[in-house]
Scaffold this motif. Structure first.
Motif, PDB file in Angstrom:
ATOM      1  N   PRO A 163      43.382  19.379  22.441  1.00  0.00           N
ATOM      2  CA  PRO A 163      43.110  20.384  23.473  1.00  0.00           C
ATOM      3  C   PRO A 163      43.054  19.764  24.867  1.00  0.00           C
ATOM      4  CG  PRO A 163      41.095  19.832  22.306  1.00  0.00           C
ATOM      5  CD  PRO A 163      42.203  19.094  21.615  1.00  0.00           C
ATOM      6  N   LYS A 164      43.317  20.609  25.856  1.00  0.00           N
ATOM      7  CA  LYS A 164      43.223  20.148  27.246  1.00  0.00           C
ATOM      8  C   LYS A 164      41.767  19.870  27.611  1.00  0.00           C
ATOM      9  CE  LYS A 164      47.157  23.106  28.497  1.00  0.00           C
ATOM     10  NZ  LYS A 164      47.108  23.967  27.298  1.00  0.00           N
ATOM     11  N   ASN A 165      40.870  20.748  27.116  1.00  0.00           N
ATOM     12  CA  ASN A 165      39.440  20.570  27.404  1.00  0.00           C
ATOM     13  C   ASN A 165      38.643  20.819  26.127  1.00  0.00           C
ATOM     14  OD1 ASN A 165      36.818  20.546  28.253  1.00  0.00           O
ATOM     15  ND2 ASN A 165      37.076  22.050  29.893  1.00  0.00           N
ATOM     16  N   PRO A 166      38.289  19.752  25.401  1.00  0.00           N
ATOM     17  CA  PRO A 166      37.590  19.908  24.114  1.00  0.00           C
ATOM     18  C   PRO A 166      36.252  20.625  24.215  1.00  0.00           C
ATOM     19  CG  PRO A 166      38.346  17.640  24.445  1.00  0.00           C
ATOM     20  CD  PRO A 166      38.516  18.344  25.753  1.00  0.00           C
ATOM     21  N   ASP A 167      35.706  20.710  25.433  1.00  0.00           N
ATOM     22  CA  ASP A 167      34.386  21.333  25.601  1.00  0.00           C
ATOM     23  C   ASP A 167      34.471  22.822  25.924  1.00  0.00           C
ATOM     24  OD1 ASP A 167      33.069  18.873  25.173  1.00  0.00           O
ATOM     25  OD2 ASP A 167      33.451  18.304  27.263  1.00  0.00           O
ATOM     26  N   ASN A 168      35.699  23.359  25.971  1.00  0.00           N
ATOM     27  CA  ASN A 168      35.823  24.777  26.343  1.00  0.00           C
ATOM     28  C   ASN A 168      36.839  25.461  25.428  1.00  0.00           C
ATOM     29  OD1 ASN A 168      35.237  27.073  27.829  1.00  0.00           O
ATOM     30  ND2 ASN A 168      36.840  26.677  29.337  1.00  0.00           N
ATOM     31  N   LEU A 169      36.489  25.460  24.122  1.00  0.00           N
ATOM     32  CA  LEU A 169      37.385  25.994  23.098  1.00  0.00           C
ATOM     33  C   LEU A 169      36.791  27.223  22.424  1.00  0.00           C
ATOM     34  CD1 LEU A 169      38.428  22.745  21.154  1.00  0.00           C
ATOM     35  CD2 LEU A 169      39.878  24.087  22.686  1.00  0.00           C
ATOM     36  N   ALA A 170      37.665  28.068  21.879  1.00  0.00           N
ATOM     37  CA  ALA A 170      37.247  29.192  21.031  1.00  0.00           C
ATOM     38  C   ALA A 170      38.265  29.332  19.913  1.00  0.00           C
ATOM     39  CB  ALA A 170      37.186  30.476  21.843  1.00  0.00           C
ATOM     40  N   PHE A 171      37.813  29.816  18.742  1.00  0.00           N
ATOM     41  CA  PHE A 171      38.779  30.084  17.678  1.00  0.00           C
ATOM     42  C   PHE A 171      38.700  31.535  17.223  1.00  0.00           C
ATOM     43  CE2 PHE A 171      35.194  29.096  14.839  1.00  0.00           C
ATOM     44  CZ  PHE A 171      35.352  30.025  13.825  1.00  0.00           C
ATOM     45  N   LEU A 172      39.845  32.023  16.754  1.00  0.00           N
ATOM     46  CA  LEU A 172      39.992  33.345  16.140  1.00  0.00           C
ATOM     47  C   LEU A 172      40.722  33.128  14.818  1.00  0.00           C
ATOM     48  CD1 LEU A 172      41.588  35.052  19.270  1.00  0.00           C
ATOM     49  CD2 LEU A 172      39.193  35.231  18.595  1.00  0.00           C
ATOM     50  N   THR A 173      40.713  34.129  13.934  1.00  0.00           N
ATOM     51  CA  THR A 173      41.500  33.997  12.714  1.00  0.00           C
ATOM     52  C   THR A 173      42.283  35.272  12.437  1.00  0.00           C
ATOM     53  OG1 THR A 173      40.095  34.890  10.922  1.00  0.00           O
ATOM     54  CG2 THR A 173      39.518  32.705  11.750  1.00  0.00           C
ATOM     55  N   GLN A 174      43.421  35.085  11.766  1.00  0.00           N
ATOM     56  CA  GLN A 174      44.154  36.200  11.169  1.00  0.00           C
ATOM     57  C   GLN A 174      43.197  36.905  10.208  1.00  0.00           C
ATOM     58  OE1 GLN A 174      47.864  34.790   9.519  1.00  0.00           O
ATOM     59  NE2 GLN A 174      48.036  36.543   8.137  1.00  0.00           N
ATOM     60  N   THR A 175      43.341  38.219  10.053  1.00  0.00           N
ATOM     61  CA  THR A 175      42.354  38.981   9.268  1.00  0.00           C
ATOM     62  C   THR A 175      42.582  38.901   7.764  1.00  0.00           C
ATOM     63  OG1 THR A 175      43.656  41.025   9.364  1.00  0.00           O
ATOM     64  CG2 THR A 175      42.044  40.655  11.139  1.00  0.00           C
ATOM     65  N   THR A 176      43.732  38.372   7.315  1.00  0.00           N
ATOM     66  CA  THR A 176      44.086  38.473   5.893  1.00  0.00           C
ATOM     67  C   THR A 176      44.156  37.114   5.201  1.00  0.00           C
ATOM     68  OG1 THR A 176      46.427  38.506   6.534  1.00  0.00           O
ATOM     69  CG2 THR A 176      45.355  40.633   6.156  1.00  0.00           C
ATOM     70  N   LEU A 177      43.393  36.149   5.681  1.00  0.00           N
ATOM     71  CA  LEU A 177      43.451  34.796   5.132  1.00  0.00           C
ATOM     72  C   LEU A 177      42.539  34.630   3.925  1.00  0.00           C
ATOM     73  CD1 LEU A 177      43.289  32.775   8.484  1.00  0.00           C
ATOM     74  CD2 LEU A 177      45.320  33.369   7.153  1.00  0.00           C
ATOM     75  N   SER A 178      42.727  33.499   3.235  1.00  0.00           N
ATOM     76  CA  SER A 178      41.785  33.100   2.186  1.00  0.00           C
ATOM     77  C   SER A 178      40.456  32.736   2.824  1.00  0.00           C
ATOM     78  CB  SER A 178      42.334  31.887   1.420  1.00  0.00           C
ATOM     79  OG  SER A 178      41.294  31.177   0.794  1.00  0.00           O
ATOM     80  N   VAL A 179      39.392  33.369   2.358  1.00  0.00           N
ATOM     81  CA  VAL A 179      38.062  33.100   2.913  1.00  0.00           C
ATOM     82  C   VAL A 179      37.721  31.616   2.758  1.00  0.00           C
ATOM     83  CG1 VAL A 179      35.595  33.592   2.676  1.00  0.00           C
ATOM     84  CG2 VAL A 179      37.268  35.457   2.500  1.00  0.00           C
ATOM     85  N   ASP A 180      37.998  31.051   1.581  1.00  0.00           N
ATOM     86  CA  ASP A 180      37.623  29.657   1.312  1.00  0.00           C
ATOM     87  C   ASP A 180      38.470  28.677   2.115  1.00  0.00           C
ATOM     88  OD1 ASP A 180      35.704  30.556  -0.454  1.00  0.00           O
ATOM     89  OD2 ASP A 180      37.018  30.413  -2.190  1.00  0.00           O
ATOM     90  N   ASP A 181      39.784  28.901   2.163  1.00  0.00           N
ATOM     91  CA  ASP A 181      40.651  28.010   2.944  1.00  0.00           C
ATOM     92  C   ASP A 181      40.254  28.033   4.414  1.00  0.00           C
ATOM     93  OD1 ASP A 181      42.101  27.345   0.725  1.00  0.00           O
ATOM     94  OD2 ASP A 181      43.811  28.635   1.175  1.00  0.00           O
ATOM     95  N   THR A 182      39.968  29.230   4.920  1.00  0.00           N
ATOM     96  CA  THR A 182      39.610  29.375   6.329  1.00  0.00           C
ATOM     97  C   THR A 182      38.285  28.676   6.617  1.00  0.00           C
ATOM     98  OG1 THR A 182      40.795  31.471   6.372  1.00  0.00           O
ATOM     99  CG2 THR A 182      39.298  31.038   8.201  1.00  0.00           C
ATOM    100  N   ALA A 183      37.358  28.787   5.692  1.00  0.00           N
ATOM    101  CA  ALA A 183      36.061  28.111   5.872  1.00  0.00           C
ATOM    102  C   ALA A 183      36.260  26.602   6.012  1.00  0.00           C
ATOM    103  CB  ALA A 183      35.144  28.416   4.692  1.00  0.00           C
ATOM    104  N   GLU A 184      37.197  26.032   5.266  1.00  0.00           N
ATOM    105  CA  GLU A 184      37.479  24.591   5.374  1.00  0.00           C
ATOM    106  C   GLU A 184      38.039  24.249   6.755  1.00  0.00           C
ATOM    107  OE1 GLU A 184      40.028  23.282   2.200  1.00  0.00           O
ATOM    108  OE2 GLU A 184      38.754  24.169   0.648  1.00  0.00           O
ATOM    109  N   ILE A 185      38.945  25.084   7.251  1.00  0.00           N
ATOM    110  CA  ILE A 185      39.546  24.832   8.566  1.00  0.00           C
ATOM    111  C   ILE A 185      38.497  24.981   9.660  1.00  0.00           C
ATOM    112  CG2 ILE A 185      41.295  25.603  10.225  1.00  0.00           C
ATOM    113  CD1 ILE A 185      42.993  26.499   7.773  1.00  0.00           C
TER     114      ILE A 185
END
Length: 319
Positions: A163-185
């Protein structure tokens, strides 16, 4: 088929609940049906309204015309945008052409779009966890100027993300992913970037989560789990993965009973059955009927949640 002289072999069929249509899919299909009633035929739909050929073919028979892009639509007929969401450029172009357009984007996908805009307004660098090329991902990334969102598909992607600025990040997710796989990410992102901004509420939608939980409950001890859904349906593909991870000996994605290879059942005594969020219930019944024709079926309901969510139709159709 068994001859009448030979008794049918017993088969326990575990049927998942919840399964099949979610509120967003129900709403999207209703929008097409109600638009056909209001404006007559044809009504155009940009992309498959939901990822299921059976649904699409039924709507085509009613007079819906499915296209890939707006330039395939005439200016003087209504056009509907699919449940997966579209980049902002699409309604902007429809407005420029003075078209009647209806947005069938699932409200839970729209929620992610709003989050993306909020983070962008706060000058945060945005990470989207999802699958490249999926219409929902294209739509979400298309809410913001190109380059504003970085797509992360795996834990390995987290390790190489710069990232350009590691201190100013946010994440979103696709709504149809594997709950467990996403939790790992998510865990990997939070380990690398402890200050990363998280969604107010889980982006993975209630229906995806509920269908995965039901499969986790029916999979242990099942010789085979059948998931009814399309190969293009992210939530359906995830259900196969969840079934295998949860202990099913085997799991297959099928579009309908016609896809079943009955040799899969050679040593099966317990079958699990579910359907993705865009698969209609008559396809589930078709598989049950096909099993009953060949086996002495004992049904077991595996219910892990009640779903009462409904979404309103656009105002133009609500009258």
């Amino acid at each position: 088929m068994q001859s009448q002289m030979t008794p049918k072999r017993p088969l326990t069929l575990r049927l998942a609940a919840p399964r099949g249509f979610c509120a967003g899919v129900d709403r999207a299909i209703q929008i097409v049906e109600e638009s056909l009633l209001k404006w007559g035929t044809p009504v155009y739909v940009r992309h498959e309204i939901v990822h299921n050929r059976h649904v699409v073919e039924r709507l085509e028979a009613l007079g819906a015309v499915f296209v890939e892009e707006l330039d395939e639509c005439p200016d003087d007929r209504p056009v509907i945008f699919s449940a997966h969401g579209v980049p902002k450029s699409v309604p902007a172009e429809a407005s420029r052409r003075n078209m009647i357009y209806l947005d069938a984007t699932c409200p839970l996908v729209s929620k992610v779009h709003i989050e993306a805009e909020r983070h962008y307004a706060n000058a945060r660098e945005i990470v989207l966890i999802g699958h490249e090329g999926h219409p929902e991902v294209i739509g979400t990334m298309g809410q913001l100027p190109e380059g504003s969102v970085t797509l992360i598909e795996t834990v390995e992607d987290v390790a190489t993300f710069a990232p350009k600025n590691p201190d100013n990040l946010a994440f979103l997710t696709q709504t149809t992913l594997s709950v467990d796989d996403t939790a790992e990410i998510v865990a990997a992102l939070q380990a690398r970037f402890p200050g990363i901004s998280t969604p107010h509420k889980e982006d993975i939608c209630y229906a995806t989560t509920n269908r995965q939980e039901a499969v986790k409950a029916l999979a242990p001890g099942a010789g085979l789990v059948l998931v009814i859904g399309a190969r293009t349906s992210s939530n359906s593909v995830r259900l196969v993965e969840v079934a295998l991870r949860a202990g099913a000996a085997d799991a297959k994605l099928i579009a309908s009973a016609d896809d079943i290879d009955w040799s899969w059942f050679d040593n099966i005594t317990t079958l699990g059955l579910t359907a993705g969020a865009s698969a209609p219930e008559d396809l589930v019944q078709g598989v049950i009927d096909a099993c009953r024709a060949r086996f002495d079926v004992t049904m077991q309901a595996v219910k892990t949640a009640d779903e009462t969510v409904t979404f309103k139709l656009p105002r133009v159709l609500a009258g």
